[in-house]
Design an enzyme around this catalytic site. Structure first.
Site, PDB file in Angstrom:
ATOM      1  N   ARG A 163       0.830  -1.212   0.000  1.00  0.00           N
ATOM      2  CA  ARG A 163       0.000   0.000   0.000  1.00  0.00           C
ATOM      3  C   ARG A 163       0.863   1.259   0.000  1.00  0.00           C
ATOM      4  NH1 ARG A 163      -3.513  -0.523   4.972  1.00  0.00           N
ATOM      5  NH2 ARG A 163      -1.627  -1.576   5.660  1.00  0.00           N
TER       6      ARG A 163
ATOM      7  N   ASN B 201      -6.189  -3.024   1.968  1.00  0.00           N
ATOM      8  CA  ASN B 201      -6.149  -4.477   2.085  1.00  0.00           C
ATOM      9  C   ASN B 201      -7.574  -5.003   2.124  1.00  0.00           C
ATOM     10  OD1 ASN B 201      -3.350  -4.699   2.256  1.00  0.00           O
ATOM     11  ND2 ASN B 201      -3.331  -4.561   4.472  1.00  0.00           N
TER      12      ASN B 201
END
Length: 98
Positions: free
Chosen positions: A23, A41
């Site tokens: 990320r 996620n």
């Protein structure tokens, strides 16, 4: 020119993509390409969702960059893309897990 039209793509990346800085890397790459959206996620397995929008060419360049340059330790097994209507976002950020 149609390539300059806003576009939005939702990409689900599967594999070893959690707990490896994925990320963070996506967010850094997004800022370099001046696209907006989120990355998060997904709880339902080893997946990350990238929801990105911007000019068509910038979105494609961003996605190409993400897939070509994942963080060390990541492994991409599958990529699924879906088109959606742009929301008019102006920035890119990490979103809460889903």
């Amino acid at each position: 020119m149609s390539d300059d039209l806003p576009t939005r793509t939702i990409v689900t990346v599967s594999g070893h993509v959690q707990n490896v800085g994925f990320r963070f890397t996506v967010t850094r790459i997004a800022r370099r390409h001046a696209v907006a959206g989120t990355v998060r996620n997904l709880h339902a397995g080893r997946r990350v969702e990238i929801d990105v929008e911007g000019e068509s060419q910038a979105v494609q360049a961003f996605l190409d960059d993400v897939l070509a340059n994942p963080p060390r330790g990541a492994r991409i097994d599958d990529v699924q893309r879906t088109s959606a209507s742009p929301r008019g976002l102006r920035a890119f950020s990490e979103a809460e897990s889903a």
